[in-house]
Design an enzyme around this catalytic site. Sequence first.
Site, PDB file in Angstrom:
ATOM      1  N   ASP A 103       1.944   0.751  10.231  1.00 53.36           N
ATOM      2  CA  ASP A 103       2.681   1.189   9.051  1.00 53.36           C
ATOM      3  C   ASP A 103       3.775   2.180   9.470  1.00 53.36           C
ATOM      4  OD1 ASP A 103       2.520   1.155   5.913  1.00 53.36           O
ATOM      5  OD2 ASP A 103       2.515   3.287   6.429  1.00 53.36           O
ATOM      6  N   HIS A 276      -3.919  -4.863   4.899  1.00 55.15           N
ATOM      7  CA  HIS A 276      -2.944  -3.986   5.528  1.00 55.15           C
ATOM      8  C   HIS A 276      -3.532  -3.078   6.593  1.00 55.15           C
ATOM      9  CE1 HIS A 276       0.484  -1.313   5.927  1.00 55.15           C
ATOM     10  NE2 HIS A 276      -0.191  -0.281   5.439  1.00 55.15           N
TER      11      HIS A 276
END
Length: 298
Positions: A103, A276
């Site tokens: 991320d 994610h």
Amino acid sequence: MENLKEFNIPVNGITIHGVKIGEGEPFLLLHGHPESCRMWHKLIPELSRHFTVVAADLRGYGDSGRPEDVPDHSNYSKRVMAEDMIALMQSFGFSSFHVMGHDRGARVAYRMALDHPEVIEKMVLLDIVSTYDMYENTNRDFVKALVQWFFFAQEAPLPEHMIAASREEFFRYSLHIDRYHSENDTSAAAFPEEIYRDYLRCYTPEVIHSICEEYRAGETIDRALDEADLKAGRKITADTLVLWGANGLVERFFDPVACWKKFGDQIQGHSLSCGHFIPEEAPEVLLAELRSFLRYSE
């Protein structure tokens, strides 16, 4: 964990917090939003048997320093964050190293690889495409699913005040817990209670402001740097492994390998069966990928 050493090291005008363990080739781990260096807790036991692992909190996150922001947000740009991490690794005597980022940490990693190619041996990017691609490919569904890219970047203090008004609810939303009510959700079981509570401990009003500043830098400076590199033909030279969650939004909106091939010539990658938060949702699958890419045995 035995031999795990916590550090607080002054670099680049701030203090960077993190942990260090193991021996062998250096391997820098960079977390994403809204977490800290503790996100790697399921990987460090194996990785530290093969590498000198350094897991650091990005500036503004976790227990690292939170410099006062400036009007153009430049001290929260990925360029400056990358310089923090290079100085950190140099403080341990490492002039080059492997790096893996998730991320926001992956954005720091690829900016480092573009600005300072000499320091990166191999790079792993988890569940992102470039900041350029994130903004260039915006559409209605994208904005609805990834509203934080536009909400956090609003002028202070609007997003800071709104997040603080429902701090833990927004924190859970940021961890994708009960967020989409679909296959994109992340189970709360991925985050052990101790880890979850430590993430939440760090999610203070001061850190929330730093996070917003970092996203403001993303929408301005980081985006402009990506565009400049593309225009100039500057490329990532390090061997790069790109992995993303098959149940996540990168899969939904992008062709990640095609996106990254605009930025580098040594790109490989594919999706994994998770969402994610790959290091916490699918640690064993990720470790298998790392064994193959970094060429070490279990």
